[in-house]
Enzyme design. Sequence first.
Site, PDB file in Angstrom:
ATOM      1  N   SER A 161     -21.160 -41.469  15.489  1.00 28.04           N
ATOM      2  CA  SER A 161     -19.901 -40.737  15.508  1.00 28.04           C
ATOM      3  C   SER A 161     -20.137 -39.235  15.645  1.00 28.04           C
ATOM      4  CB  SER A 161     -19.071 -41.073  14.272  1.00 28.04           C
ATOM      5  OG  SER A 161     -17.778 -40.516  14.356  1.00 28.04           O
ATOM      6  N   ASP A 211     -14.761 -36.543  19.794  1.00 28.22           N
ATOM      7  CA  ASP A 211     -16.114 -36.610  19.235  1.00 28.22           C
ATOM      8  C   ASP A 211     -17.000 -37.467  20.150  1.00 28.22           C
ATOM      9  OD1 ASP A 211     -15.038 -39.092  18.616  1.00 28.22           O
ATOM     10  OD2 ASP A 211     -15.810 -39.147  16.576  1.00 28.22           O
ATOM     11  N   ASP A 230     -18.294 -40.437  20.338  1.00 27.68           N
ATOM     12  CA  ASP A 230     -17.931 -41.800  20.769  1.00 27.68           C
ATOM     13  C   ASP A 230     -16.444 -41.915  21.102  1.00 27.68           C
ATOM     14  OD1 ASP A 230     -17.341 -41.580  18.005  1.00 27.68           O
ATOM     15  OD2 ASP A 230     -17.419 -43.756  17.742  1.00 27.68           O
ATOM     16  N   ASP A 270     -13.605 -41.737  19.608  1.00 28.83           N
ATOM     17  CA  ASP A 270     -12.581 -42.465  18.851  1.00 28.83           C
ATOM     18  C   ASP A 270     -11.674 -41.492  18.090  1.00 28.83           C
ATOM     19  OD1 ASP A 270     -14.492 -41.758  16.954  1.00 28.83           O
ATOM     20  OD2 ASP A 270     -14.614 -43.736  16.025  1.00 28.83           O
TER      21      ASP A 270
END
Length: 528
Positions: free
Chosen positions: A106, A264, A266, A268
């Site tokens: 993340s 960010d 990834d 999400d």
Amino acid sequence: YKDLHFGTGGLRGIIGAGTNRMNRYTVAKATKGLANYIKKQGEKDPSVVIAYDSRRFSKEFAQEAAGVLLKNDIKVYLFEDVRPTPELSFAVRETKSIAGIVITASHNPPEYNGYKVYWKDGGQVVDPVASELMKEINSISDFSNIECLHGCSLDGFDKLKILGEEMDKKYIEKVKSLSLNPQAIEKQKDLSVVYTPLHGTGNKLVSRVLREIGFENVHVVKEQEKPDGSFPTVKYPNPEEDGSFELALKLAKEVDGDIILATDPDCDRVGVMIKTSAGEYYKLTGNQTGALLAHYIISSLQKKGMLKENSFLVDTIVTGKMGQKIAEKYGVETVSTLTGFKYIAQQIKNLEDEGDKKFVFGYEESYGFLTGSFVRDKDGVIASMLLCEMAAFYKEQGMTLYDALMKLYEEYGYHKEELFSIVMEGKEGALAIRSTMERMRNNPPETIAGLNVAEIRDYLVYEGPIKLPKENMLYFILEEGSWFAIRPSGTEPKLKVYIGTVSDSASEAQKKIERLSSHIKSMLSYNE
């Protein structure tokens, strides 16, 4: 100071050699445990989807996981290149796979990587699956029984399917179907959007969705456009950090940006900066963004006659309370669950898939937002599209998103929240976290900043309106409606403290939060 164990959030740790680090051995062990668990489910021809982000060794770890599963005769859908985590969630549902794996840490610093497991509903694993899977993985002590431990070629496996453009297209069409006011985009197609993927996975899909939905003036931050696991231009690739917006803000001033988005690594989560009527840029908190989106989605559905009577919104216990007030006004039920989007996904599954209710929106204060029924995790692609559409919608009315936020405050009260963390590293830190929680649990305060504590909820024992897993969190409600919560982080060595209040004016709300924050920091012996 201890082995890297598979926990409720999967694996997350510093990349390196050893049993307490992220490497191909710890990834192979986790995947072998998952393979064993899948076999025990007795499903005919099971499959697993694997995606990965732009971090160091993400691709290698994804290939390692694929090799272990294929050697265990489990079909694998492997993405051809980096992809956002929400697309992994979508793909699990789309391919009717039993599970999904995403290699990501993340928004952690570049030295970290991680491994998360998703189940057949497209949400991250929760109990009872999570506990059973954890037990299976952590019971593996002999590495010699793990296939592909030293790497293996993925050539020649009939059960390996590579995912790419076809899956992207299906996902993007679903995302675009969530547009609520396409006519606003048509009229404001020159809305100036500045976007940074922060060297992560977001650019390909976010830029594409915005372009395909009709925005013609999208500016991507060149220095942060390409995936790069060293994240060279930021200290932390975290949209919650002000530094993440530095280059985007510079570009916005050059191109007169109406809205700035940062996802960010990834993709999400998404952070937002908006332009005020005075031409200044203002960074929204996750709570403010969530309240704006909640109001926009629910009010738009109502205007179109598409808001069902049994609609519900999901937030977390530590999310600001303005979204609940907005939902209440429109007759939408709010369900509050534990911190972490996997618990929001669990409530969607319980109430929509297995019940008779209609999910409209879910959010948490840490920049996670979701609407629609085809993804079961926070989605930075969906949120980016709706944020731009919302900015166009208000611009058409001669308003900025800042004006819209002020209007919400006038109607629902000036809500103010604060989050701070107390970092306690190593073995001593873990003991300090435990003793602080025990002290607050066994000797709780009766007053905070002169306000009486009206109720204390200990989520290890608290029984609320919906059944929740036990959580090491304490939640204090003060007599005039302010609240604060304290819990250990699930992914980092720190205590997290959340505070919320509401007043009739912005200045009074600010004073109240400062008083509460100061008192709580003093009580917890917090030193900045």
